[in-house]
Design an enzyme around this catalytic site. Structure first.
Site, PDB file in Angstrom:
ATOM      1  N   LYS A  22      -1.343 -15.343  -5.993  1.00  0.00           N
ATOM      2  CA  LYS A  22      -0.408 -15.734  -4.939  1.00  0.00           C
ATOM      3  C   LYS A  22       0.772 -14.780  -4.926  1.00  0.00           C
ATOM      4  O   LYS A  22       1.331 -14.467  -5.971  1.00  0.00           O
ATOM      5  CB  LYS A  22       0.105 -17.144  -5.214  1.00  0.00           C
ATOM      6  CG  LYS A  22       1.232 -17.602  -4.324  1.00  0.00           C
ATOM      7  CD  LYS A  22       2.492 -18.063  -5.041  1.00  0.00           C
ATOM      8  CE  LYS A  22       3.019 -17.215  -6.108  1.00  0.00           C
ATOM      9  NZ  LYS A  22       4.455 -17.328  -6.366  1.00  0.00           N
ATOM     10  N   THR A  23       1.147 -14.269  -3.782  1.00  0.00           N
ATOM     11  CA  THR A  23       2.458 -13.674  -3.546  1.00  0.00           C
ATOM     12  C   THR A  23       2.485 -13.084  -2.150  1.00  0.00           C
ATOM     13  O   THR A  23       1.580 -12.350  -1.767  1.00  0.00           O
ATOM     14  CB  THR A  23       2.853 -12.580  -4.559  1.00  0.00           C
ATOM     15  OG1 THR A  23       4.060 -11.947  -4.119  1.00  0.00           O
ATOM     16  CG2 THR A  23       1.786 -11.522  -4.717  1.00  0.00           C
ATOM     17  N   ASP A  43       4.439 -10.883  -1.304  1.00  0.00           N
ATOM     18  CA  ASP A  43       4.823  -9.471  -1.440  1.00  0.00           C
ATOM     19  C   ASP A  43       3.632  -8.527  -1.327  1.00  0.00           C
ATOM     20  O   ASP A  43       3.806  -7.337  -1.046  1.00  0.00           O
ATOM     21  CB  ASP A  43       5.499  -9.223  -2.787  1.00  0.00           C
ATOM     22  CG  ASP A  43       6.862  -9.895  -2.880  1.00  0.00           C
ATOM     23  OD1 ASP A  43       7.277 -10.536  -1.896  1.00  0.00           O
ATOM     24  OD2 ASP A  43       7.511  -9.777  -3.931  1.00  0.00           O
ATOM     25  N   ARG A  78      10.115 -21.603 -11.847  1.00  0.00           N
ATOM     26  CA  ARG A  78      10.009 -20.270 -12.428  1.00  0.00           C
ATOM     27  C   ARG A  78      10.100 -20.266 -13.952  1.00  0.00           C
ATOM     28  O   ARG A  78      10.377 -19.234 -14.563  1.00  0.00           O
ATOM     29  CB  ARG A  78      11.086 -19.358 -11.834  1.00  0.00           C
ATOM     30  CG  ARG A  78      10.892 -19.094 -10.340  1.00  0.00           C
ATOM     31  CD  ARG A  78      11.859 -18.059  -9.807  1.00  0.00           C
ATOM     32  NE  ARG A  78      11.701 -17.832  -8.377  1.00  0.00           N
ATOM     33  CZ  ARG A  78      10.827 -16.990  -7.828  1.00  0.00           C
ATOM     34  NH1 ARG A  78      10.010 -16.292  -8.622  1.00  0.00           N
ATOM     35  NH2 ARG A  78      10.750 -16.839  -6.528  1.00  0.00           N
ATOM     36  N   ASP A  87       3.503 -12.080 -12.601  1.00  0.00           N
ATOM     37  CA  ASP A  87       4.129 -12.583 -13.825  1.00  0.00           C
ATOM     38  C   ASP A  87       3.552 -13.935 -14.232  1.00  0.00           C
ATOM     39  O   ASP A  87       3.313 -14.178 -15.416  1.00  0.00           O
ATOM     40  CB  ASP A  87       5.646 -12.691 -13.635  1.00  0.00           C
ATOM     41  CG  ASP A  87       6.318 -11.322 -13.593  1.00  0.00           C
ATOM     42  OD1 ASP A  87       5.970 -10.467 -14.426  1.00  0.00           O
ATOM     43  OD2 ASP A  87       7.176 -11.103 -12.725  1.00  0.00           O
ATOM     44  N   GLY A 138       7.691 -18.162  -6.451  1.00  0.00           N
ATOM     45  CA  GLY A 138       8.088 -18.355  -5.059  1.00  0.00           C
ATOM     46  C   GLY A 138       6.959 -18.889  -4.202  1.00  0.00           C
ATOM     47  O   GLY A 138       5.778 -18.667  -4.474  1.00  0.00           O
TER      48      GLY A 138
END
Length: 547
Positions: free
Chosen positions: A198-199, A201, A141, A172, A77
């Site tokens: 990176k994220t 979240d 992805r 992941d 994402g």
């Protein structure tokens, strides 16, 4: 490409680098490392990339570097700042040797496997400096986990004479980077693999990674929107707003937005799990706040709900674990059945306890839990309208309380889901600087012969000059977890720590926020002006660094 006035002005912003990355660099190596858990199993799986030392960059003396080509992949994402990672890699490569070349693989890891790429030249790079999104090369992805993918990728790596691949992704994606690094090292192919954290979240962090990039910008974007809703809420004074926030596993986004905006309620999934709360317990908590505010004549409020909440309710979590194994083992015979037949199939194959939980769920939620998993084997929690589920249950409970004389008030609801609104925002100064430093570090790790490392930047609550840059072996962050019905090596996710400063700070004031109207309106991200306005970190990071 047409550019707005903001983009044109942002293009001129020069990200600030840590002092150690501003000139020539040399490597300072630390002690050998080991994985966070399952050391024996991880070492056996990654014999060529396990136990490597931590790396810190310090100022060095200029030296000549042979020309090299590098490939870069955006995986998973979107997160604000990805383009600046690529810009950092590009600038550092050209500084090391003007003949160095950078290739971007199109639409994620699949671009490597399918040989879909383009050379990233100065003209392209300059169009994307300090911009949001991943549209320079796109993301995808596709999981890199099979030998045929590694070998197919090697063909284009050899064709382009690429020395190293940089994979910019979350936990992941960086797990896949570690697997790829190990494979190429075991085969002595001479291809290095470097990761970048990176994220939005916020769940890719640990003792070495202080924050994942994009979290700062995304939470500031969501907080602006939440603040706007709070102000509207406090103006109209007739709605309860239920706001679901992106963050499929951890509640970092919800907690950070709560600290910034001071809503009436913020559910923290990790606390729900720790206290073994049921769905009804959560509804009871919200309804108590609604009733108390109604007593004061305040029939309005704001509730923040983390996207992944449903998985953290212990009874539902146990159900999901069994469903994951069931669908992994019998997905082929299940997927073509009619919806009612699918429900019967699941109930027939579940244990008695989990079947009972499944039957108590609203039909649409039960159906969502039994749909296809995402590429990483996870329930697609963004499709589950948890915010509506909670508000509907609150309506029912408050109606019951009203009949019993326990509640007198009005309860009208509005629903929101903030996710995509923050993933591609123009990066804050923090993320612009942080990402550029990560890209520069990735290039230096390659130049210094490292593979199986993730680029890191630390001491990020200090002035930029004092930031520290280096690399951490990806194996150091790994453990064994059950995914898609199998035990697999993965990077351990960082969840909200209930004994950590951010949560404890929130817990100390939430009862006051629940009863009173304490809203804070953060406003939009500021790019120019005093450092205390423009260069601030998240409240989460500031509190985590407070001893």
């Amino acid at each position: 490409m047409e550019k707005s006035a903001l983009q044109q002005a942002r293009a001129k912003y020069q990200p600030k680098l840590p002092k150690a990355l501003q000139g020539a660099v040399k490597v300072k190596e630390g002690e050998p490392t080991q994985s966070v858990d399952n050391q024996k199993e991880i070492k056996e799986l990654f014999p060529n990339t396990y136990g490597m030392p931590l790396v810190e960059f310090i100022q060095g003396e200029a030296c000549e570097h042979e020309p090299m080509n590098v490939g870069v992949i955006l995986s998973g994402g979107q997160a604000p700042g990805g383009h600046n990672v690529i810009c950092g890699i590009f600038d550092a490569l050209k500084k090391l040797n003007p003949e160095n070349r950078l290739y971007g693989f199109i639409l994620g890891p699949g671009g490597l496997v399918d040989h879909h790429y383009k050379e990233l030249t100065a003209d392209i790079i300059d169009n994307y400096r300090n911009t949001g999104g991943f549209d320079m090369i796109g993301s995808g992805r596709t999981k890199l986990e099979k030998e045929e993918q590694f070998e197919k990728g090697l063909e284009v790596i050899r064709e382009l004479n690429i020395k190293a691949i940089v994979i910019i992704g979350g936990d992941d994606s960086n797990t896949n980077a570690c697997v790829l690094a190990e494979y190429y090292a075991a085969k002595n192919y001479g291809v290095q693999v470097i990761g970048c954290p990176k994220t939005i979240d916020g769940d890719l962090k640990n003792d070495q990674i202080e924050t994942s990039f994009g979290f700062d910008t995304a939470t500031k974007t969501y907080s602006e929107l939440i603040g706007n809703i709070e102000r509207d809420c406090n103006s109209a004074r007739k709605y309860w707003h239920f706001i679901k926030l992106m963050g499929r596993s951890a509640s970092h986004i919800a907690l950070e937005c709560a600290l910034q905006c001071q809503p009436n309620i913020c559910i923290v999934s990790e606390e729900v799990e720790a206290k073994d709360q049921t769905l009804n317990d959560i509804v009871e908590q919200i309804c108590c706040a609604v009733a108390k505010r109604a007593e004061d004549g305040n029939n309005f409020g704001v509730v923040l709900v983390p996207e992944g909440l449903i998985e953290f309710i212990p009874a539902i979590g146990r159900l999901i674990d069994e469903l994951n194994d069931l669908l992994a083992a019998h997905g082929d015979e299940y997927k073509d059945l009619e919806p009612e037949a699918q429900r019967e199939y699941i109930l027939k194959h579940l244990s008695a306890e989990n079947a009972a939980t499944f039957e108590t769920l609203p039909e649409d939620v039960a159906h969502q839990l039994s749909l296809d998993r995402d590429p990483h084997g996870n329930v697609q929690v963004s499709l589950i309208e948890t915010e509506k589920l909670l508000s509907d249950m609150c309506v029912a409970k408050l109606a019951k309380w009203a009949k019993e004389g326990k509640y007198v008030g009005k309860f009208a609801t509005l629903h929101h889901f903030f996710g995509y609104e923050g993933r591609c925002a123009t990066p804050s100064n923090f993320d612009a600087d942080y990402c550029y430093a990560l890209g520069t570090s990735a290039a230096q790790l390659i130049a210094n012969g490292k593979t199986g490392y993730m680029a890191i930047v630390q001491n990020t609550t200090a002035p930029r000059d004092e930031w520290k840059a280096g690399g951490v072996p990806i194996t150091m962050m790994m453990n064994i977890e059950r995914r898609n019905g199998e035990n697999k090596p993965v990077i351990k996710k960082a969840l909200v720590k209930l004994d950590g400063n951010p949560f404890k700070t929130f817990a100390a004031v939430r009862d006051k926020w629940a009863r009173e109207t304490c809203y804070v309106y953060p406003g939009p991200i500021q790019y120019w002006g005093p450092a205390e306005v423009c260069d601030t970190t998240t409240i989460t990071l500031a509190l985590e660094k407070t001893k």
